[in-house]
Design a protein around this motif. Structure first.
Motif, PDB file in Angstrom:
ATOM      1  N   GLY A  29      15.879 -23.557   0.843  1.00 31.59           N
ATOM      2  CA  GLY A  29      15.186 -22.774  -0.170  1.00 31.59           C
ATOM      3  C   GLY A  29      13.731 -22.497   0.125  1.00 31.59           C
ATOM      4  N   THR A  30      13.179 -23.099   1.174  1.00 23.47           N
ATOM      5  CA  THR A  30      11.785 -22.841   1.509  1.00 23.47           C
ATOM      6  C   THR A  30      11.635 -21.474   2.156  1.00 23.47           C
ATOM      7  OG1 THR A  30      12.007 -23.921   3.660  1.00 23.47           O
ATOM      8  CG2 THR A  30      11.298 -25.293   1.806  1.00 23.47           C
ATOM      9  N   GLU A  31      10.440 -20.899   2.015  1.00 24.05           N
ATOM     10  CA  GLU A  31      10.142 -19.596   2.592  1.00 24.05           C
ATOM     11  C   GLU A  31       8.921 -19.695   3.499  1.00 24.05           C
ATOM     12  OE1 GLU A  31       9.577 -16.886  -0.626  1.00 24.05           O
ATOM     13  OE2 GLU A  31      11.737 -16.601  -0.982  1.00 24.05           O
ATOM     14  N   HIS A  32       8.959 -18.962   4.600  1.00 21.07           N
ATOM     15  CA  HIS A  32       7.846 -18.871   5.527  1.00 21.07           C
ATOM     16  C   HIS A  32       7.530 -17.391   5.714  1.00 21.07           C
ATOM     17  CE1 HIS A  32       8.123 -23.156   6.815  1.00 21.07           C
ATOM     18  NE2 HIS A  32       9.358 -22.973   6.396  1.00 21.07           N
ATOM     19  N   THR A  33       6.253 -17.029   5.653  1.00 18.57           N
ATOM     20  CA  THR A  33       5.853 -15.635   5.659  1.00 18.57           C
ATOM     21  C   THR A  33       4.951 -15.316   6.843  1.00 18.57           C
ATOM     22  OG1 THR A  33       5.975 -15.526   3.243  1.00 18.57           O
ATOM     23  CG2 THR A  33       4.699 -13.802   4.357  1.00 18.57           C
ATOM     24  N   LEU A  34       5.316 -14.281   7.583  1.00 18.95           N
ATOM     25  CA  LEU A  34       4.464 -13.706   8.614  1.00 18.95           C
ATOM     26  C   LEU A  34       3.880 -12.417   8.050  1.00 18.95           C
ATOM     27  CD1 LEU A  34       6.894 -13.983  11.671  1.00 18.95           C
ATOM     28  CD2 LEU A  34       5.027 -15.541  11.106  1.00 18.95           C
ATOM     29  N   SER A  35       2.599 -12.174   8.253  1.00 24.73           N
ATOM     30  CA  SER A  35       1.992 -10.971   7.692  1.00 24.73           C
ATOM     31  C   SER A  35       0.977 -10.384   8.656  1.00 24.73           C
ATOM     32  CB  SER A  35       1.320 -11.269   6.346  1.00 24.73           C
ATOM     33  OG  SER A  35       0.284 -12.208   6.489  1.00 24.73           O
ATOM     34  N   LYS A  36       0.866  -9.065   8.610  1.00 17.46           N
ATOM     35  CA  LYS A  36      -0.094  -8.361   9.434  1.00 17.46           C
ATOM     36  C   LYS A  36      -0.257  -6.950   8.902  1.00 17.46           C
ATOM     37  CE  LYS A  36      -1.207  -7.107  14.208  1.00 17.46           C
ATOM     38  NZ  LYS A  36      -0.829  -7.256  15.630  1.00 17.46           N
ATOM     39  N   ASN A  37      -1.465  -6.429   8.935  1.00 14.34           N
ATOM     40  CA  ASN A  37      -1.683  -5.019   8.609  1.00 14.34           C
ATOM     41  C   ASN A  37      -1.276  -4.157   9.786  1.00 14.34           C
ATOM     42  OD1 ASN A  37      -3.988  -6.464   6.827  1.00 14.34           O
ATOM     43  ND2 ASN A  37      -3.323  -4.561   5.865  1.00 14.34           N
ATOM     44  N   ASN A  44       0.811  -1.222   0.000  1.00 13.26           N
ATOM     45  CA  ASN A  44       0.000   0.000   0.000  1.00 13.26           C
ATOM     46  C   ASN A  44       0.843   1.270   0.000  1.00 13.26           C
ATOM     47  OD1 ASN A  44      -1.563  -2.098   2.096  1.00 13.26           O
ATOM     48  ND2 ASN A  44      -2.811  -1.334   0.411  1.00 13.26           N
ATOM     49  N   ILE A  45       1.990   1.211  -0.686  1.00  9.56           N
ATOM     50  CA  ILE A  45       2.882   2.364  -0.811  1.00  9.56           C
ATOM     51  C   ILE A  45       2.564   3.112  -2.106  1.00  9.56           C
ATOM     52  CG2 ILE A  45       5.287   3.094  -1.047  1.00  9.56           C
ATOM     53  CD1 ILE A  45       4.564   2.058   1.730  1.00  9.56           C
ATOM     54  N   ALA A  56      -3.801   3.916   4.685  1.00  5.52           N
ATOM     55  CA  ALA A  56      -3.976   3.471   6.073  1.00  5.52           C
ATOM     56  C   ALA A  56      -3.752   1.972   6.195  1.00  5.52           C
ATOM     57  CB  ALA A  56      -5.382   3.835   6.549  1.00  5.52           C
ATOM     58  N   ASN A  57      -3.145   1.575   7.319  1.00  8.51           N
ATOM     59  CA  ASN A  57      -2.955   0.161   7.668  1.00  8.51           C
ATOM     60  C   ASN A  57      -2.282  -0.650   6.558  1.00  8.51           C
ATOM     61  OD1 ASN A  57      -6.188   0.763   8.772  1.00  8.51           O
ATOM     62  ND2 ASN A  57      -4.480   0.540  10.206  1.00  8.51           N
ATOM     63  N   THR A  84      -0.704   1.584  -4.085  1.00 11.35           N
ATOM     64  CA  THR A  84      -0.989   0.171  -4.365  1.00 11.35           C
ATOM     65  C   THR A  84       0.275  -0.680  -4.481  1.00 11.35           C
ATOM     66  OG1 THR A  84      -0.980   0.522  -6.765  1.00 11.35           O
ATOM     67  CG2 THR A  84      -3.086   0.816  -5.613  1.00 11.35           C
ATOM     68  N   LYS A  85       1.448  -0.112  -4.292  1.00 11.66           N
ATOM     69  CA  LYS A  85       2.683  -0.823  -4.589  1.00 11.66           C
ATOM     70  C   LYS A  85       3.317  -1.418  -3.331  1.00 11.66           C
ATOM     71  CE  LYS A  85       2.073   0.306  -8.801  1.00 11.66           C
ATOM     72  NZ  LYS A  85       1.532  -0.722  -9.734  1.00 11.66           N
ATOM     73  N   THR A  86       4.185  -2.398  -3.541  1.00 14.96           N
ATOM     74  CA  THR A  86       4.884  -3.084  -2.450  1.00 14.96           C
ATOM     75  C   THR A  86       6.380  -2.823  -2.561  1.00 14.96           C
ATOM     76  OG1 THR A  86       3.232  -4.843  -2.317  1.00 14.96           O
ATOM     77  CG2 THR A  86       5.408  -5.318  -1.407  1.00 14.96           C
ATOM     78  N   VAL A  87       6.970  -2.355  -1.480  1.00 16.18           N
ATOM     79  CA  VAL A  87       8.416  -2.084  -1.424  1.00 16.18           C
ATOM     80  C   VAL A  87       9.101  -3.216  -0.676  1.00 16.18           C
ATOM     81  CG1 VAL A  87      10.197  -0.543  -0.519  1.00 16.18           C
ATOM     82  CG2 VAL A  87       8.161   0.404  -1.615  1.00 16.18           C
ATOM     83  N   GLU A  88      10.269  -3.602  -1.162  1.00 16.40           N
ATOM     84  CA  GLU A  88      11.019  -4.729  -0.584  1.00 16.40           C
ATOM     85  C   GLU A  88      12.385  -4.277  -0.091  1.00 16.40           C
ATOM     86  OE1 GLU A  88      11.362  -8.891  -2.500  1.00 16.40           O
ATOM     87  OE2 GLU A  88      13.257  -7.890  -3.065  1.00 16.40           O
ATOM     88  N   PHE A  89      12.801  -4.792   1.068  1.00 19.07           N
ATOM     89  CA  PHE A  89      14.167  -4.602   1.530  1.00 19.07           C
ATOM     90  C   PHE A  89      14.542  -5.752   2.457  1.00 19.07           C
ATOM     91  CE2 PHE A  89      11.348  -2.142   4.251  1.00 19.07           C
ATOM     92  CZ  PHE A  89      11.726  -2.497   5.533  1.00 19.07           C
ATOM     93  N   ASP A  90      15.854  -5.999   2.577  1.00 19.13           N
ATOM     94  CA  ASP A  90      16.367  -7.118   3.371  1.00 19.13           C
ATOM     95  C   ASP A  90      16.736  -6.678   4.783  1.00 19.13           C
ATOM     96  OD1 ASP A  90      16.158  -8.930   1.259  1.00 19.13           O
ATOM     97  OD2 ASP A  90      18.131  -8.367   0.467  1.00 19.13           O
TER      98      ASP A  90
END
Length: 320
Positions: A265-273, A208-209, A252-253, A224-230
């Protein structure tokens, strides 16, 4: 005063490659009444005014409009805007491209990138619009730079102002306002133990950037965009974090995602608004505590045991 300004030159080549070449320069002789104004700038925050240190660009527009006038360089009206290295609110050194303008009233558009004493993300990017004399700056935008995976890169910290000035009768003085937001993420395990070596990386996605920011008004649009950083592992291995990342504002949120990559190589994702909004001139620190990751060396459930949000106004140190 000794100041290491090599970062300014690097920033100039990457961020301030403004516009087109001088192919749209006019061949008309310069007016006899050209003036080189003095410069003084400050950064506004809710409590006080701090002298500005960093790169400053100035775009003179016709009085009362957003139409870019240009700047006289070597006696010719050119597309090249004013460019200044500023230390403590005043022009520093000789690596500047000064404004030379006929006497009169102008609508000045200011864009700056501040310098910091504390660590900040070292690989920002931005898409700069091409500019020509006569352009309506209100139709142009800074844009996010895309990654290859559909996400976007963090941006530069940007400060901005628009102010009418009378060239020939007053100095150029303005108070700049930050129009980007900052975020820092700190991840620890609930028992403060060392993260397993089987974790090869953590990546953050912020959704939501805004896609772009208006060059004249600094209004952010299309959130509507998603920003990525490590994130980077600390020396002792107990935290994963980032130097402060700068973003265009969010709606918002905004959605926060923490992507954990394992050695297989597997990925696990945590997400929250988030409950906070990444508004202009704000800084958000996310202190994230996760359950024990990879107990006994094998993947387990990924849960957020504790989640704390702290939002505060950006107050980066300024050279006094």
């Amino acid at each position: 005063m000794k100041t290491n300004l090599s970062w300014l030159l690097i920033l100039f080549t990457s961020f301030c490659a403004c516009s087109k070449d001088n192919s749209d320069d006019t061949a008309e002789p310069a007016p006899a009444n050209l003036v080189t104004p003095r410069i003084s700038v400050r950064v506004a925050d809710p409590l006080n005014q701090n002298p500005f240190t960093g790169i400053l660009e100035i775009y003179p527009c016709d009085n009362g409009t957003s139409t870019y006038y240009g700047n006289y360089v070597n006696g010719r009206l050119t597309v090249f805007n004013g460019y200044y290295v500023i230390v403590n609110g005043s022009v520093y050194g000789n690596n500047n491209r000064e404004l030379h303008l006929p006497i009169g009233d102008y609508n000045m558009v200011y864009w700056g990138t501040p310098k910091y004493e504390e660590p900040i993300y070292n690989a920002p990017a931005i898409v700069h619009p091409g500019i020509s004399t006569g352009n309506d700056l209100s139709t142009l935008y800074f844009g996010l730079k895309a990654n290859s995976n559909g996400t976007y890169m963090p941006v530069y910290d940007l400060v901005h102002s628009v102010k009418t000035s009378q060239i020939g009768t007053e100095d150029l003085q303005t108070s700049l306002t930050r129009v980007t937001a900052g975020i820092k993420v700190i991840v620890t395990q609930e028992d403060n133990s060392v993260f397993s070596n089987s974790i090869t990386g953590m990546t953050v996605h912020i959704g939501n950037i805004a896609e772009k920011m208006n060059f004249y008004s600094a209004e952010a649009v299309n959130m509507t965009k998603t920003v990525e950083f490590d994130l980077t592992r600390s020396n002792e291995g107990t935290t994963m974090s980032n130097a402060t990342v700068m973003l265009f504002p969010s709606s918002a949120n905004p959605l926060f995602e923490l992507i954990i990559t394992l050695a297989d190589g597997t990925e696990h994702t945590l997400s929250k608004n988030l409950t906070s909004t990444l508004s202009p001139n704000t800084h958000l620190t996310l202190n994230i505590t996760v359950g024990k990751i990879l107990p006994d060396g094998s993947p387990g459930d990924f849960t957020i045991e504790s989640w704390q949000e702290e939002s505060e106004t950006i107050d980066f140190p300024i050279i006094n």
